[in-house]
Design a protein around this motif. Structure first.
Motif, PDB file in Angstrom:
ATOM      1  N   ILE A 111       3.302  14.317   5.364  1.00 23.26           N
ATOM      2  CA  ILE A 111       3.906  12.981   5.399  1.00 23.26           C
ATOM      3  C   ILE A 111       2.949  11.933   5.988  1.00 23.26           C
ATOM      4  N   PRO A 112       2.317  12.190   7.150  1.00 21.58           N
ATOM      5  CA  PRO A 112       1.346  11.194   7.648  1.00 21.58           C
ATOM      6  C   PRO A 112       0.204  10.934   6.678  1.00 21.58           C
ATOM      7  N   ILE A 113      -0.242  11.996   6.011  1.00 26.30           N
ATOM      8  CA  ILE A 113      -1.327  11.823   5.038  1.00 26.30           C
ATOM      9  C   ILE A 113      -0.886  10.920   3.896  1.00 26.30           C
ATOM     10  N   LEU A 114       0.358  11.119   3.420  1.00 26.89           N
ATOM     11  CA  LEU A 114       0.871  10.284   2.334  1.00 26.89           C
ATOM     12  C   LEU A 114       0.995   8.815   2.769  1.00 26.89           C
ATOM     13  N   PHE A 115       1.432   8.616   4.017  1.00 25.84           N
ATOM     14  CA  PHE A 115       1.527   7.244   4.519  1.00 25.84           C
ATOM     15  C   PHE A 115       0.152   6.580   4.591  1.00 25.84           C
ATOM     16  N   VAL A 116      -0.850   7.350   5.030  1.00 25.06           N
ATOM     17  CA  VAL A 116      -2.209   6.802   5.097  1.00 25.06           C
ATOM     18  C   VAL A 116      -2.717   6.449   3.712  1.00 25.06           C
ATOM     19  N   ILE A 117      -2.462   7.363   2.754  1.00 22.26           N
ATOM     20  CA  ILE A 117      -2.888   7.105   1.368  1.00 22.26           C
ATOM     21  C   ILE A 117      -2.173   5.876   0.823  1.00 22.26           C
ATOM     22  N   LYS A 118      -0.873   5.772   1.104  1.00 26.53           N
ATOM     23  CA  LYS A 118      -0.099   4.629   0.640  1.00 26.53           C
ATOM     24  C   LYS A 118      -0.624   3.324   1.252  1.00 26.53           C
ATOM     25  N   TYR A 119      -0.996   3.389   2.535  1.00 27.54           N
ATOM     26  CA  TYR A 119      -1.497   2.208   3.236  1.00 27.54           C
ATOM     27  C   TYR A 119      -2.801   1.715   2.598  1.00 27.54           C
ATOM     28  N   PHE A 120      -3.730   2.658   2.375  1.00 30.67           N
ATOM     29  CA  PHE A 120      -5.003   2.287   1.763  1.00 30.67           C
ATOM     30  C   PHE A 120      -4.816   1.812   0.324  1.00 30.67           C
ATOM     31  N   TYR A 121      -3.864   2.423  -0.359  1.00 30.45           N
ATOM     32  CA  TYR A 121      -3.604   2.029  -1.749  1.00 30.45           C
ATOM     33  C   TYR A 121      -3.077   0.603  -1.807  1.00 30.45           C
ATOM     34  N   LYS A 122      -2.170   0.270  -0.871  1.00 33.89           N
ATOM     35  CA  LYS A 122      -1.642  -1.098  -0.823  1.00 33.89           C
ATOM     36  C   LYS A 122      -2.744  -2.100  -0.492  1.00 33.89           C
ATOM     37  N   ASN A 123      -3.566  -1.763   0.495  1.00 36.47           N
ATOM     38  CA  ASN A 123      -4.673  -2.657   0.857  1.00 36.47           C
ATOM     39  C   ASN A 123      -5.629  -2.868  -0.307  1.00 36.47           C
ATOM     40  N   LYS A 124      -5.876  -1.810  -1.037  1.00 35.03           N
ATOM     41  CA  LYS A 124      -6.769  -1.922  -2.177  1.00 35.03           C
ATOM     42  C   LYS A 124      -6.173  -2.847  -3.238  1.00 35.03           C
ATOM     43  N   ASN A 125      -4.855  -2.672  -3.487  1.00 35.76           N
ATOM     44  CA  ASN A 125      -4.178  -3.524  -4.469  1.00 35.76           C
ATOM     45  C   ASN A 125      -4.187  -4.982  -4.028  1.00 35.76           C
ATOM     46  N   LEU A 126      -3.994  -5.209  -2.706  1.00 37.11           N
ATOM     47  CA  LEU A 126      -4.018  -6.580  -2.197  1.00 37.11           C
ATOM     48  C   LEU A 126      -5.391  -7.206  -2.377  1.00 37.11           C
ATOM     49  N   LYS A 127      -6.423  -6.410  -2.096  1.00 41.83           N
ATOM     50  CA  LYS A 127      -7.780  -6.914  -2.265  1.00 41.83           C
ATOM     51  C   LYS A 127      -8.055  -7.262  -3.720  1.00 41.83           C
ATOM     52  N   VAL A 128      -7.580  -6.405  -4.618  1.00 46.61           N
ATOM     53  CA  VAL A 128      -7.789  -6.654  -6.048  1.00 46.61           C
ATOM     54  C   VAL A 128      -7.052  -7.922  -6.477  1.00 46.61           C
ATOM     55  N   LYS A 129      -5.799  -8.051  -5.999  1.00 47.63           N
ATOM     56  CA  LYS A 129      -5.015  -9.241  -6.343  1.00 47.63           C
ATOM     57  C   LYS A 129      -5.678 -10.514  -5.802  1.00 47.63           C
ATOM     58  N   ASN A 130      -6.164 -10.426  -4.571  1.00 46.87           N
ATOM     59  CA  ASN A 130      -6.835 -11.588  -3.969  1.00 46.87           C
ATOM     60  C   ASN A 130      -8.082 -11.984  -4.752  1.00 46.87           C
TER      61      ASN A 130
END
Length: 308
Positions: free
Chosen positions: A280-299
């Motif tokens: 579960i912590p690993i999935l949260f970390v992956i989700k966090y980085f995935y969201k940040n990556k998407n935000l960077k791409v959107k920006n």
């Protein structure tokens, strides 16, 4: 909601894969350990002595054993009901003695009170040793004692272990004779002490293996039969099940299967907790980085649109 369901489904699939991998590794480890133990046993048996005295053991003897020479230890458990307890118990003892067997243990419990309405049925437990050649005939003759309600026969084939032990004993005997010859020829005290030490070890192994073979021979030549003799007032006949009874037992069986399935699910969930704690912590970390990556791409996309 679909998104969380997707994450949960992926988590459970990953968990099942991890569980299966762990089980396969454990099974592989057990198999490897078993192979190593067998290898160590083989090396220990063939090693002989550190001084190199005596021929190596020939463990291939067991591969050439004829079927007629198989060494099998048999034992049986028989349950008998009788209307005449005294007569049946006496007949049983006489039959055991008549074929050359003997009673190893005997125990009678309960007390018959003929002049009272309270009659307690008796029970006798007799452990007998029967010559192996009369084993099957004796079991068939048990029907003359009373009603045989249960009979269980167990056979243990020790042919390979027996002949391997016999071959090892023969090798050690030859080794002992050579050590005795060396002891006569040796003149130095140091050599004499070493030979005597090795001779003591060989003699100890010979005594141990000889005792093992004697024990096996006794178990092979005389089978053990445990007889439970029950006193009853009348024999109970087995009645065939009616359709109603069959339906009832089928329903009860299905309920038991459902309960068993729920137990398996609960056990799976409990056993999955350690994996969940890690995943579960690993999935949260992956989700966090995935969201940040998407935000960077959107920006970046927005910045490109503004520049254009």
């Amino acid at each position: 909601m679909k998104k969380y369901f997707k994450y949960f489904t992926g988590l459970m699939v990953a968990l099942m894969i991890f569980t299966a991998c762990g089980s396969s590794k454990k099974a592989s480890h057990v198999a490897d350990s078993s192979t190593e133990n067998k290898a160590e046993y083989s090396i220990a048996d063939k090693g002989g002595t550190t001084s190199g005295i005596g021929p190596p053991l020939d463990t291939s003897t067991s591969n050439n054993i004829q079927l007629s020479n198989r060494k099998i230890i048999q034992n049986a458990t028989v349950e008998i009901q009788t209307l005449e307890f005294d007569k049946s118990s006496n007949d049983l003892i006489n039959k055991i003695k008549a074929i050359g067997g003997y009673v190893e243990n005997s125990n009678v419990s309960g007390k018959r009170v003929d002049n009272d309405t309270n009659i307690q049925n008796r029970h006798a437990n007799i452990s007998a040793r029967i010559p192996a050649k009369n084993f099957e005939a004796f079991l068939k003759d048990m029907e003359s004692i009373g009603s045989v309600v249960n009979q269980n026969i167990n056979s243990n084939d020790i042919t390979s272990q027996y002949f391997d032990t016999e071959a090892r004993l023969k090798s050690l005997t030859i080794q002992q004779e050579r050590l005795l010859e060396l002891l006569k020829k040796s003149g130095e005290l140091k050599d004499i002490l070493e030979i005597e030490k090795e001779l003591e070890r060989v003699r100890y192994e010979i005594e141990t293996l000889t005792g093992t073979l004697k024990k096996w021979n006794n178990l092979i030549d005389y089978t053990t039969i445990n007889i439970n003799l029950y006193e009853v007032q009348k024999y109970k006949k087995a009645n065939p099940l009616s359709l109603k009874d069959k339906a009832y037992y089928a329903f009860v069986s299905s309920i038991e299967n459902v309960i068993y399935l729920f137990k398996l699910i609960i056990l799976f969930i409990i056993s999955s907790i350690p994996y969940l704690v890690v995943l579960i912590p690993i999935l949260f970390v992956i989700k966090y980085f995935y969201k940040n990556k998407n935000l960077k791409v959107k920006n970046l996309l927005k910045k490109d649109e503004k520049d254009n």
